[in-house]
Structures are given as structure tokens and as C-alpha cells.
Motif scaffolding. Structure first.
Motif, PDB file in Angstrom:
ATOM      1  N   LEU A  52       0.842  -1.188   0.000  1.00 24.99           N
ATOM      2  CA  LEU A  52       0.000   0.000   0.000  1.00 24.99           C
ATOM      3  C   LEU A  52       0.879   1.240   0.000  1.00 24.99           C
ATOM      4  O   LEU A  52       1.843   1.331   0.759  1.00 24.99           O
ATOM      5  CB  LEU A  52      -0.910   0.013   1.229  1.00 24.99           C
ATOM      6  CG  LEU A  52      -1.985  -1.065   1.293  1.00 24.99           C
ATOM      7  CD1 LEU A  52      -2.758  -0.964   2.602  1.00 24.99           C
ATOM      8  CD2 LEU A  52      -2.947  -0.948   0.110  1.00 24.99           C
ATOM      9  N   VAL A  53       0.524   2.208  -0.848  1.00 25.13           N
ATOM     10  CA  VAL A  53       1.223   3.484  -0.869  1.00 25.13           C
ATOM     11  C   VAL A  53       0.193   4.587  -0.652  1.00 25.13           C
ATOM     12  O   VAL A  53      -1.017   4.387  -0.844  1.00 25.13           O
ATOM     13  CB  VAL A  53       1.974   3.702  -2.197  1.00 25.13           C
ATOM     14  CG1 VAL A  53       3.010   2.613  -2.410  1.00 25.13           C
ATOM     15  CG2 VAL A  53       0.999   3.757  -3.375  1.00 25.13           C
ATOM     16  N   ALA A  54       0.680   5.748  -0.241  1.00 24.40           N
ATOM     17  CA  ALA A  54      -0.209   6.893  -0.041  1.00 24.40           C
ATOM     18  C   ALA A  54      -0.699   7.402  -1.387  1.00 24.40           C
ATOM     19  O   ALA A  54       0.088   7.641  -2.302  1.00 24.40           O
ATOM     20  CB  ALA A  54       0.522   7.992   0.714  1.00 24.40           C
ATOM     21  N   ALA A  62      -3.474  11.634  10.607  1.00 23.75           N
ATOM     22  CA  ALA A  62      -4.603  11.325   9.731  1.00 23.75           C
ATOM     23  C   ALA A  62      -5.045   9.879   9.925  1.00 23.75           C
ATOM     24  O   ALA A  62      -4.220   8.973  10.053  1.00 23.75           O
ATOM     25  CB  ALA A  62      -4.213  11.547   8.269  1.00 23.75           C
ATOM     26  N   VAL A  63      -6.351   9.672   9.975  1.00 20.23           N
ATOM     27  CA  VAL A  63      -6.919   8.324  10.038  1.00 20.23           C
ATOM     28  C   VAL A  63      -7.112   7.845   8.604  1.00 20.23           C
ATOM     29  O   VAL A  63      -7.868   8.450   7.839  1.00 20.23           O
ATOM     30  CB  VAL A  63      -8.261   8.313  10.796  1.00 20.23           C
ATOM     31  CG1 VAL A  63      -8.837   6.901  10.834  1.00 20.23           C
ATOM     32  CG2 VAL A  63      -8.083   8.857  12.204  1.00 20.23           C
ATOM     33  N   LEU A  64      -6.416   6.785   8.228  1.00 23.62           N
ATOM     34  CA  LEU A  64      -6.409   6.339   6.839  1.00 23.62           C
ATOM     35  C   LEU A  64      -7.754   5.766   6.419  1.00 23.62           C
ATOM     36  O   LEU A  64      -8.319   4.920   7.116  1.00 23.62           O
ATOM     37  CB  LEU A  64      -5.312   5.299   6.628  1.00 23.62           C
ATOM     38  CG  LEU A  64      -3.880   5.800   6.836  1.00 23.62           C
ATOM     39  CD1 LEU A  64      -2.899   4.636   6.653  1.00 23.62           C
ATOM     40  CD2 LEU A  64      -3.553   6.926   5.870  1.00 23.62           C
ATOM     41  N   ALA A  65      -8.248   6.231   5.288  1.00 24.18           N
ATOM     42  CA  ALA A  65      -9.469   5.700   4.676  1.00 24.18           C
ATOM     43  C   ALA A  65      -9.103   5.067   3.337  1.00 24.18           C
ATOM     44  O   ALA A  65      -7.975   5.199   2.852  1.00 24.18           O
ATOM     45  CB  ALA A  65     -10.483   6.824   4.486  1.00 24.18           C
ATOM     46  N   ALA A  66     -10.074   4.380   2.744  1.00 24.84           N
ATOM     47  CA  ALA A  66      -9.808   3.673   1.490  1.00 24.84           C
ATOM     48  C   ALA A  66      -9.292   4.616   0.409  1.00 24.84           C
ATOM     49  O   ALA A  66      -8.428   4.261  -0.391  1.00 24.84           O
ATOM     50  CB  ALA A  66     -11.072   2.959   1.023  1.00 24.84           C
ATOM     51  N   GLY A  67      -9.799   5.859   0.361  1.00 26.62           N
ATOM     52  CA  GLY A  67      -9.373   6.810  -0.647  1.00 26.62           C
ATOM     53  C   GLY A  67      -7.959   7.322  -0.462  1.00 26.62           C
ATOM     54  O   GLY A  67      -7.404   7.953  -1.372  1.00 26.62           O
ATOM     55  N   ASP A  68      -7.374   7.077   0.712  1.00 25.18           N
ATOM     56  CA  ASP A  68      -6.000   7.516   0.976  1.00 25.18           C
ATOM     57  C   ASP A  68      -4.966   6.479   0.546  1.00 25.18           C
ATOM     58  O   ASP A  68      -3.766   6.758   0.578  1.00 25.18           O
ATOM     59  CB  ASP A  68      -5.803   7.798   2.469  1.00 25.18           C
ATOM     60  CG  ASP A  68      -6.753   8.867   2.984  1.00 25.18           C
ATOM     61  OD1 ASP A  68      -7.008   9.827   2.229  1.00 25.18           O
ATOM     62  OD2 ASP A  68      -7.247   8.735   4.121  1.00 25.18           O
ATOM     63  N   LEU A  69      -5.436   5.293   0.178  1.00 28.21           N
ATOM     64  CA  LEU A  69      -4.536   4.170  -0.072  1.00 28.21           C
ATOM     65  C   LEU A  69      -4.594   3.724  -1.517  1.00 28.21           C
ATOM     66  O   LEU A  69      -5.643   3.790  -2.163  1.00 28.21           O
ATOM     67  CB  LEU A  69      -4.902   2.990   0.847  1.00 28.21           C
ATOM     68  CG  LEU A  69      -4.981   3.314   2.338  1.00 28.21           C
ATOM     69  CD1 LEU A  69      -5.578   2.137   3.104  1.00 28.21           C
ATOM     70  CD2 LEU A  69      -3.612   3.656   2.875  1.00 28.21           C
ATOM     71  N   GLN A  70      -3.462   3.270  -2.006  1.00 29.44           N
ATOM     72  CA  GLN A  70      -3.390   2.748  -3.373  1.00 29.44           C
ATOM     73  C   GLN A  70      -2.542   1.487  -3.376  1.00 29.44           C
ATOM     74  O   GLN A  70      -1.448   1.465  -2.803  1.00 29.44           O
ATOM     75  CB  GLN A  70      -2.783   3.800  -4.294  1.00 29.44           C
ATOM     76  CG  GLN A  70      -2.758   3.392  -5.759  1.00 29.44           C
ATOM     77  CD  GLN A  70      -2.232   4.514  -6.643  1.00 29.44           C
ATOM     78  OE1 GLN A  70      -2.085   5.639  -6.196  1.00 29.44           O
ATOM     79  NE2 GLN A  70      -1.945   4.190  -7.884  1.00 29.44           N
ATOM     80  N   ARG A  71      -3.063   0.423  -4.004  1.00 31.67           N
ATOM     81  CA  ARG A  71      -2.329  -0.836  -4.102  1.00 31.67           C
ATOM     82  C   ARG A  71      -1.396  -0.780  -5.295  1.00 31.67           C
ATOM     83  O   ARG A  71      -1.771  -0.335  -6.376  1.00 31.67           O
ATOM     84  CB  ARG A  71      -3.306  -2.005  -4.259  1.00 31.67           C
ATOM     85  CG  ARG A  71      -2.644  -3.378  -4.347  1.00 31.67           C
ATOM     86  CD  ARG A  71      -3.652  -4.417  -4.786  1.00 31.67           C
ATOM     87  NE  ARG A  71      -3.096  -5.746  -4.846  1.00 31.67           N
ATOM     88  CZ  ARG A  71      -2.368  -6.237  -5.840  1.00 31.67           C
ATOM     89  NH1 ARG A  71      -2.098  -5.468  -6.881  1.00 31.67           N
ATOM     90  NH2 ARG A  71      -1.907  -7.479  -5.798  1.00 31.67           N
ATOM     91  N   THR A  72      -0.175  -1.240  -5.081  1.00 32.18           N
ATOM     92  CA  THR A  72       0.792  -1.295  -6.172  1.00 32.18           C
ATOM     93  C   THR A  72       1.736  -2.461  -5.955  1.00 32.18           C
ATOM     94  O   THR A  72       1.886  -2.934  -4.826  1.00 32.18           O
ATOM     95  CB  THR A  72       1.591   0.022  -6.271  1.00 32.18           C
ATOM     96  OG1 THR A  72       2.439  -0.016  -7.419  1.00 32.18           O
ATOM     97  CG2 THR A  72       2.440   0.226  -5.037  1.00 32.18           C
ATOM     98  N   LEU A  84       2.852  -2.448   4.708  1.00 30.42           N
ATOM     99  CA  LEU A  84       1.453  -2.853   4.834  1.00 30.42           C
ATOM    100  C   LEU A  84       0.956  -3.417   3.512  1.00 30.42           C
ATOM    101  O   LEU A  84       1.192  -2.822   2.450  1.00 30.42           O
ATOM    102  CB  LEU A  84       0.582  -1.668   5.256  1.00 30.42           C
ATOM    103  CG  LEU A  84       0.948  -0.974   6.571  1.00 30.42           C
ATOM    104  CD1 LEU A  84      -0.059   0.125   6.881  1.00 30.42           C
ATOM    105  CD2 LEU A  84       1.013  -1.980   7.718  1.00 30.42           C
ATOM    106  N   GLY A  85       0.258  -4.547   3.593  1.00 32.62           N
ATOM    107  CA  GLY A  85      -0.314  -5.155   2.406  1.00 32.62           C
ATOM    108  C   GLY A  85      -1.765  -4.756   2.232  1.00 32.62           C
ATOM    109  O   GLY A  85      -2.361  -4.100   3.098  1.00 32.62           O
ATOM    110  N   PRO A  86      -2.383  -5.118   1.104  1.00 29.50           N
ATOM    111  CA  PRO A  86      -3.783  -4.788   0.859  1.00 29.50           C
ATOM    112  C   PRO A  86      -4.676  -5.254   2.006  1.00 29.50           C
ATOM    113  O   PRO A  86      -4.512  -6.340   2.540  1.00 29.50           O
ATOM    114  CB  PRO A  86      -4.091  -5.545  -0.440  1.00 29.50           C
ATOM    115  CG  PRO A  86      -2.777  -5.667  -1.126  1.00 29.50           C
ATOM    116  CD  PRO A  86      -1.764  -5.844  -0.029  1.00 29.50           C
ATOM    117  N   GLY A  87      -5.600  -4.382   2.413  1.00 29.77           N
ATOM    118  CA  GLY A  87      -6.540  -4.714   3.479  1.00 29.77           C
ATOM    119  C   GLY A  87      -6.034  -4.426   4.870  1.00 29.77           C
ATOM    120  O   GLY A  87      -6.756  -4.640   5.844  1.00 29.77           O
ATOM    121  N   ALA A  88      -4.799  -3.912   5.005  1.00 24.22           N
ATOM    122  CA  ALA A  88      -4.231  -3.718   6.336  1.00 24.22           C
ATOM    123  C   ALA A  88      -4.155  -2.259   6.763  1.00 24.22           C
ATOM    124  O   ALA A  88      -3.785  -1.976   7.888  1.00 24.22           O
ATOM    125  CB  ALA A  88      -2.823  -4.312   6.394  1.00 24.22           C
ATOM    126  N   GLY A  89      -4.479  -1.309   5.891  1.00 26.53           N
ATOM    127  CA  GLY A  89      -4.229   0.091   6.212  1.00 26.53           C
ATOM    128  C   GLY A  89      -5.415   0.889   6.700  1.00 26.53           C
ATOM    129  O   GLY A  89      -5.249   1.819   7.486  1.00 26.53           O
TER     130      GLY A  89
END
Length: 220
Positions: A52-54, A62-72, A84-89
Motif C-alpha cells: 500500500l502506498v499513499a 490522519a486516520v487512513l481511509a480507502a481513498g488515501d490508499l493505493q495498491r501497487t 502494509l499489504g492490501p486490506g491492512a491500512g
């Protein structure tokens, strides 16, 4: 005595077969050489790992939401420890500011915030327990009532109690041993504090009752 025989020259068909064999051998050697050259110029794709990247610049806290995270997918040898892997952030709180595209790690986050899942507008406030024995049954997620002792305005003597918070959730509580005094005895001064989630009106009432509160554990 044996006679020496002169080898018979190859006929047209045999010469044609030999030419085909030489061509096939040359083609095979050329293909092998080309394969080696291609592998040298373009080695196999490296092993990758999903992280996961910003998705954009984010501030500390900041409390991380789905829109703050990008899978790569990143090459395995470039992925930092604790990534952090997908689903962990989602729900984690940033311990420091991060830039867009930065890989998120456990060192960058403090885990789900204490207020995660609480209704909008919820406040966290500390309440004195009143009775150290209550700490034995307190865990995050427990439901409690908070009572405030009432005093006679003239004599200062206790006259009773009023309920200032009903069925509120405990966010954090110290252990009884951590709040105890020497050899586990309760300290003679103020009781340990418990963090509870309340609405704004209840938070005001609890602030007004500071020093007079008693926390009561509810049955599950």
C-alpha cells in the motif's frame, strides 16, 4: 589379401539431406544464440509484492481511509520491512506525515485509532474510577455508567449520587497492578483514570463532576 574400396560419392538425394541437416543445425545454433542475447538484454521480470502506498500527501495524525490508499506491486528487494499489504491500512493512524507514493509501513502508523468505529462527534474523556477494584473487570470495549457524588453545599458531606453517563464504552483502561501502589496496594491519592467515549453533552457533565465520579461496570 583384402582389397581397398574407394568410397562411393554421395548421390543427389544424400547431398540434399546433408544440406538440410546443416541448415537445421545452423538455424538451431542461431536461435540459441538469439535466446541468450534476449535473456542478457532483457532478464526475467523480478519477483514483486503487493503493498500500500499513499494516494496523496497525508499529514501526521490522519486516520487512513480507502481513498488515501493505493495498491501497487513493487520489486521484492525494494519493499521495506513492515510494509502494509492490501486490506491492512484502513483505520490506521499516521504517526508522521507521508508523501504521495510512499510505501506505508507499521513504523509509519500507530494502528487503529481509539475512536475508530465511534459515531461522528464522539469525544474521548478521562474519568476517575473511584474504586480500584473495578479495574479488575475493565477492558477496552466494556460498557460502564458514571455516577457523580452529590455533597451538601453547607456541610460538604456526601448526600448521594447522580448518574452523569449511562452505558458508555471504555476506550482504554490501566491494569489494576499498574495503578496500584507499593506491593499492589491502592494509592492513597486519586484513583486511576479510564478513557471513555461520550457525546459532547456528557463530556461537559463529566468535566463538571471531576473529582466526584464513581465508575460502575455494567453486565455484558
Amino acid at each position: 589379401m583384402l582389397r581397398q574400396t574407394t568410397p562411393r560419392p554421395p548421390g543427389p538425394r544424400e547431398r540434399r539431406h546433408r544440406r538440410l541437416a546443416r541448415r537445421r543445425l545452423s538455424a538451431g545454433l542461431a536461435a540459441a544464440a538469439a535466446g541468450v542475447a534476449v535473456w542478457t538484454l532483457a532478464p526475467p521480470e523480478p519477483r514483486t509484492r503487493a503493498v500500500l502506498v499513499a494516494a496523496h500527501d497525508l499529514p501526521a495524525g490522519a486516520v487512513l481511509a480507502a481513498g488515501d490508499l493505493q495498491r501497487t506491486d513493487r520489486p521484492l528487494d525494494t519493499v521495506p520491512d513492515g510494509a502494509l499489504g492490501p486490506g491492512a491500512g484502513a483505520g490506521a493512524v499516521l504517526a508522521g506525515a507521508v508523501r504521495r507514493g510512499e510505501v506505508l509501513t507499521d513504523a509509519r502508523t500507530t494502528g487503529p485509532g481509539l475512536m475508530a468505529g465511534q459515531p461522528p462527534g464522539t469525544l474521548a474523556t478521562t474519568v476517575a474510577v473511584g474504586d480500584q477494584a473495578v479495574l479488575e473487570g475493565l477492558r477496552p470495549g466494556a460498557r460502564v455508567d458514571v455516577l457523580a457524588r452529590t455533597d451538601d453545599p453547607v456541610t460538604g458531606l456526601a448526600t448521594g449520587a447522580e448518574r452523569v453517563a449511562t452505558d458508555v464504552v471504555v476506550l482504554a483502561a490501566p491494569s489494576a497492578s499498574a495503578s496500584g501502589g507499593l506491593l499492589g496496594a491502592a494509592p492513597a491519592t486519586a484513583a486511576g483514570g479510564v478513557l471513555v467515549a461520550v457525546d459532547a453533552r456528557t463530556a461537559t457533565a463529566l468535566a463538571g463532576a471531576a473529582g466526584r465520579t464513581v465508575l460502575v461496570l455494567r453486565a455484558p
